[in-house]
Enzyme design. Sequence first.
Site, PDB file in Angstrom:
ATOM      1  N   ASP A  88      -3.163  -8.115  -3.701  1.00  0.00           N
ATOM      2  CA  ASP A  88      -2.055  -7.913  -2.765  1.00  0.00           C
ATOM      3  C   ASP A  88      -2.453  -8.300  -1.342  1.00  0.00           C
ATOM      4  O   ASP A  88      -1.877  -7.801  -0.379  1.00  0.00           O
ATOM      5  CB  ASP A  88      -1.622  -6.440  -2.797  1.00  0.00           C
ATOM      6  CG  ASP A  88      -2.755  -5.490  -2.433  1.00  0.00           C
ATOM      7  OD1 ASP A  88      -3.924  -5.886  -2.565  1.00  0.00           O
ATOM      8  OD2 ASP A  88      -2.473  -4.349  -2.016  1.00  0.00           O
ATOM      9  N   ASP A 101      -2.364  -6.769   3.935  1.00  0.00           N
ATOM     10  CA  ASP A 101      -2.546  -6.072   2.670  1.00  0.00           C
ATOM     11  C   ASP A 101      -1.293  -5.240   2.418  1.00  0.00           C
ATOM     12  O   ASP A 101      -0.808  -4.536   3.318  1.00  0.00           O
ATOM     13  CB  ASP A 101      -3.784  -5.165   2.735  1.00  0.00           C
ATOM     14  CG  ASP A 101      -3.996  -4.393   1.446  1.00  0.00           C
ATOM     15  OD1 ASP A 101      -4.646  -4.933   0.549  1.00  0.00           O
ATOM     16  OD2 ASP A 101      -3.503  -3.255   1.355  1.00  0.00           O
TER      17      ASP A 101
END
Length: 898
Positions: free
Chosen positions: A530, A486
């Site tokens: 993301d 992430d």
Amino acid sequence: MEVGVVVPEVVRQGSPFPALTEPAARTPPATIESTQTVLVVDDDARLRDVLCTVLTPLGCEIVQAGSGEEALTALLLRKAAVIVLDVNMPGMDGFETAQLIREAGEFTSTPIIFLTGQSDANDPHRGYDLGAVDFLLKPVSHRVLFAKVKALLELDQSFARLRIEAAHLHEQQLQVARSAEIRQRDEMIYARRRERLGNVFAAVSLDLADLEKAIVTEMSQVFDADCLLRVQLPGSDWHDTFSHPESGRMPDMQAWLGEPDDRTRRATYQVVVVEELIARGQRVGVLCLGRAGALPISETEGAQFRGSCVAAALAISNALLFRVQAEYAAVMQATADAILAVDASGAIRSCNKAATALFSDHSDTLIGRSIVDLAVSAHRQRLREQLDTTLSTHQEVSLEMTLAANDGRPIEVLITLSPIGDSVDLNVAVVVHDLTEIKQAQLVISHLASHDALTDLANRRQLNDRLAELARQQDGGKLAALVYMDVNKFKAVNDTYGHDTGDELLVEVAARLQSAIRSDDALACRIGGDEFIVLLENVPSASAAVSAGNRILERVQSQPVRCKEATLRPSLSMGIACLGATAHTPEELLSQADMAMFEAKKNRLDQCVLYTDLIGSRHQGQVDRRAELSGAIVRSEFRMVYQPIVNAATGALFGLEALVRWRVGDEEMPAREIIALAESGGQIGPLGRWIVTRSLEDYASLGRSDLKLHVNLSPVQVLDASFLDHLIGAQEDNQIAPESVCLELTERTFNGDPAPARAVLRRARDIGFRLAIQDFGVEYASMTNLLHVPVDWLKIDRSFVAEVGGVERVQRLVRSQIALADCMQVDLIASGVENQEQADWLSAAGCALQQGFLYAHPIEAEQLTASVENLAAFWVNHGLARKSLSSNSINTRESGDG
């Protein structure tokens, strides 16, 4: 459809094309009145009632009158078939009444039966002279009276029938005479019209517009009437043509076909005839004639009109077919598909432009060639067989195959073979649709179905397919590791630099991931936002997987990313789990890697974190806590504590900050963790309302309106539609001035679109509530928020206060915050003051309002009243007060608000 005459006053209902009536309307015979009236006149009411009772079985209407005057009045209102009249009556006697009745022309023949109770020899003669049909002496025999009145009623009905039949016979004679006259006139002009109508359509071309004009013109002249033609064009609406367009008016077809109360039609045409145009079993139009005069359409004209309509319908049908064929030919030439017509042998007999462009330089070189020769050699036999099948079964067939274009390149096509013609001359229509672009699009769609559109990495669908395959192939040997990543603070990048810059960062991270795993046993994926995943197959051990993950992490984070708007250094949180070790299914593998990644993010670890059972236990504990939170709110298991805010310059207590607490077992959960848990579990709404209600109740019980109450708000809570209404309700219920309540919020409140939160807070400020931004200067601090939100205080975060005593750089930063607050005319509160050195430095720098363990720990609600009274004495004993404690003034801009 029947042709005739429609008179506006009589129109058949239920059809948009009214049928026509007979040539002349017949007057229906008059009907005999169903109920006859008997007038009984006598001054003796009882005798009248007896007479009426006697006559009641006759089924007639019986009208009573008590005098001659009443009898005459009754006859003015209705016609009587029989009059029973008493001779001896006071005032006007029966003879005088009969004389007046006879003088009225309408009652000269009405039969009168006289009744008398005196026997005068002259009375009968006088009565008969006045037109009496009988003369009865009282007391009257009931049977005699009943029989005489009955006979007279039957006689009246017989006379009525004779009059009606005579009138009807006379009317029939008149109608026969009129019909003969009309027939004779029609026969005289029929011969002249027949020759003219026989040539109406002979010289007309197949052009539909010319044909329509010729029809209405000729029909109008032949029948001496206005003519309106409506033709239904294929695939479009109706088209109307009028015989007299020079008049500048186009009549409404609905007025011609409408109801008889249509004022426009009644005012224009007295006679309208309508005929549907039917050809080849289909309706092609409607033809209407309208005459302004009252001259009807004769039977001869009706037959002539119907015959003309048959010819007109056939001509219109031919013109429509010609037009459709021309349109089809134009469409066939304009279409992008190649269309060819071939005979039973497969020879091409005709083709469109698209076929010429695809298979030959000129149509002449294509005509006569076999359609089979257009296929590549491998498909020719298949095409020949399908052609034979179409000819033998008369069934359309479609198939995909490869043909050869005129430049020799193979093209994938969908070819449709359709039989056309009859059994004697059967041909086949061949439609060739080029599938080249479709095939290419299918490849693109297939790629997009398994790849991320932004980064071109594998997507979640491809990852799931790969994981499912690995789960089926587990053999207890090598492991498969899933690395879950992430991008840290990615939302801040989007908010600060825009989504285009964020996309550039993701693309570069994806490229670095792809270059770091160059192997057939590894798969890089973007699964949304993301978040990235790298799947490593055939990993010898969990430690080797962690080493591989760290190498990938180093490769991605080693160099900054240069975007158009900024230069960014990517930072990733990375977790890893192994299929065949801790995880046994794809679902467990993804879940465990996700938990490991959050462990790395929470602890801000710059290395790959391997999933362990301890991590799983902690995560499960969070899940359990979220499940417990909802019930805890309902059971009110939370409690409030209050952190004092002190004016360090005077030692006076300034306010109290409300903090929520929750004891779970032996563990005391602080406010930040409770709020985060409620936000992640979707329970911040009810929890926030509980906090506001309880803290305002405790504040009201304290009875210290000179102190400020600071209440913390969650960003999610501020955007709740019911937040402001609940806040105002709690403030009013506890009778607290809104100026006494300060709403504290973090700058996370303004992430994303800040407009809704700013609008709510401005409304709260207009009502009178105070506003404070806590953790000022940390992570999401924005000068823009100070412009759009009228805050009263900024709270210096404890992370700055902790180092303000000895780090010069931090001191300069805090001074800049104090200067900014002074420039924006807002006050400051320092959080987390734990020692005297920090308190002195902050006071000297200009920040007088402070809170922290130096002054007091959070106070339980039940101890609040006593603790507030003892705090001042405690601070004096420890030398914290600089001025007299008797002074109630506070050296801040809030001193005037008290």
